[in-house]
Design a protein around this motif. Structure first.
Motif, PDB file in Angstrom:
ATOM      1  N   TYR A  95      22.706  28.895 108.665  1.00 37.96           N
ATOM      2  CA  TYR A  95      23.866  29.617 109.199  1.00 37.96           C
ATOM      3  C   TYR A  95      24.459  28.998 110.450  1.00 37.96           C
ATOM      4  O   TYR A  95      25.539  29.386 110.878  1.00 37.96           O
ATOM      5  CB  TYR A  95      23.500  31.073 109.511  1.00 37.96           C
ATOM      6  N   GLY A  96      23.731  28.119 111.091  1.00 36.23           N
ATOM      7  CA  GLY A  96      24.202  27.531 112.334  1.00 36.23           C
ATOM      8  C   GLY A  96      23.720  28.315 113.543  1.00 36.23           C
ATOM      9  O   GLY A  96      23.050  29.337 113.425  1.00 36.23           O
ATOM     10  N   SER A  97      24.086  27.825 114.699  1.00 36.20           N
ATOM     11  CA  SER A  97      23.623  28.432 115.943  1.00 36.20           C
ATOM     12  C   SER A  97      24.531  29.581 116.359  1.00 36.20           C
ATOM     13  O   SER A  97      25.603  29.782 115.811  1.00 36.20           O
ATOM     14  CB  SER A  97      23.572  27.382 117.046  1.00 36.20           C
ATOM     15  N   PHE A  98      24.063  30.325 117.344  1.00 38.65           N
ATOM     16  CA  PHE A  98      24.817  31.416 117.937  1.00 38.65           C
ATOM     17  C   PHE A  98      24.406  31.518 119.391  1.00 38.65           C
ATOM     18  O   PHE A  98      23.399  30.939 119.797  1.00 38.65           O
ATOM     19  CB  PHE A  98      24.580  32.748 117.193  1.00 38.65           C
ATOM     20  N   GLU A  99      25.178  32.238 120.159  1.00 34.57           N
ATOM     21  CA  GLU A  99      24.877  32.369 121.584  1.00 34.57           C
ATOM     22  C   GLU A  99      23.540  33.079 121.781  1.00 34.57           C
ATOM     23  O   GLU A  99      23.308  34.153 121.228  1.00 34.57           O
ATOM     24  CB  GLU A  99      25.982  33.158 122.285  1.00 34.57           C
ATOM     25  N   GLY A 100      22.667  32.463 122.554  1.00 37.38           N
ATOM     26  CA  GLY A 100      21.385  33.072 122.886  1.00 37.38           C
ATOM     27  C   GLY A 100      20.291  32.839 121.860  1.00 37.38           C
ATOM     28  O   GLY A 100      19.290  33.548 121.873  1.00 37.38           O
ATOM     29  N   TYR A 101      20.424  31.857 120.977  1.00 43.15           N
ATOM     30  CA  TYR A 101      19.399  31.656 119.961  1.00 43.15           C
ATOM     31  C   TYR A 101      18.170  30.899 120.478  1.00 43.15           C
ATOM     32  O   TYR A 101      17.097  30.999 119.888  1.00 43.15           O
ATOM     33  CB  TYR A 101      19.974  30.930 118.737  1.00 43.15           C
ATOM     34  N   ILE A 102      18.287  30.182 121.578  1.00 43.31           N
ATOM     35  CA  ILE A 102      17.175  29.350 122.046  1.00 43.31           C
ATOM     36  C   ILE A 102      16.050  30.147 122.730  1.00 43.31           C
ATOM     37  O   ILE A 102      14.873  29.917 122.421  1.00 43.31           O
ATOM     38  CB  ILE A 102      17.693  28.213 122.955  1.00 43.31           C
ATOM     39  N   PRO A 103      16.319  31.084 123.650  1.00 44.60           N
ATOM     40  CA  PRO A 103      15.209  31.764 124.344  1.00 44.60           C
ATOM     41  C   PRO A 103      14.186  32.445 123.426  1.00 44.60           C
ATOM     42  O   PRO A 103      12.975  32.273 123.653  1.00 44.60           O
ATOM     43  CB  PRO A 103      15.923  32.778 125.251  1.00 44.60           C
ATOM     44  N   PRO A 104      14.596  33.185 122.382  1.00 44.71           N
ATOM     45  CA  PRO A 104      13.562  33.776 121.530  1.00 44.71           C
ATOM     46  C   PRO A 104      12.698  32.728 120.830  1.00 44.71           C
ATOM     47  O   PRO A 104      11.495  32.920 120.659  1.00 44.71           O
ATOM     48  CB  PRO A 104      14.337  34.593 120.494  1.00 44.71           C
TER      49      PRO A 104
END
Length: 128
Positions: A95-104
């Motif tokens: 689906y691709g990236s989204f804002e805030g996907y890295i911290p979790p």
């Protein structure tokens, strides 16, 4: 070093339990924080039960393993985190990236790795 590992595992476990408690007490807001929309009693029940169980069991295993210096409960918590991370990576590719996907993903990777290290370093005590 083992003390630092145990403290890290316990703090990670407390974070997960805290998140699970949020789903138990306020499933609508907690779900919204995860990008989920809850509709009706069925949605509320599912979010409240499933997410509370996931976070509280995972966190509880990390706390239990760290507190009792047992490696075996850490395997459960690590498995939960690493499966979640793997599915997030698949979803990221699909689906691709989204804002805030890295911290979790960082939290899941760290807890999963620390859980595996803890399971290898701490003894696996047989229940008496």
């Amino acid at each position: 070093m083992i003390i630092a590992l145990r403290v890290g595992l316990a703090l990670g476990g407390l974070l997960l339990v805290f998140m699970g408690f949020g789903f138990l007490t306020d499933p609508v807001q907690s779900a919204a924080d995860f990008g989920l929309a809850v509709e009706g009693a069925h949605g509320l029940t599912s979010i409240r039960a499933d997410m509370t169980a996931f976070f509280c069991v995972g966190g509880g295993c990390f706390i239990w393993g760290a507190w009792s210096q047992r490696g075996d409960p850490l395997i459960i918590g690590a498995a939960l985190m690493l499966v979640t991370l793997a599915v997030r990576l698949i979803a990221l590719a699909a689906y691709g990236s989204f804002e805030g996907y890295i911290p979790p993903m960082i939290v899941e990777a760290l807890l999963g790795i620390f859980g595996i290290i803890g399971a290898r370093v701490l003894p696996n005590k047989a229940a008496a």
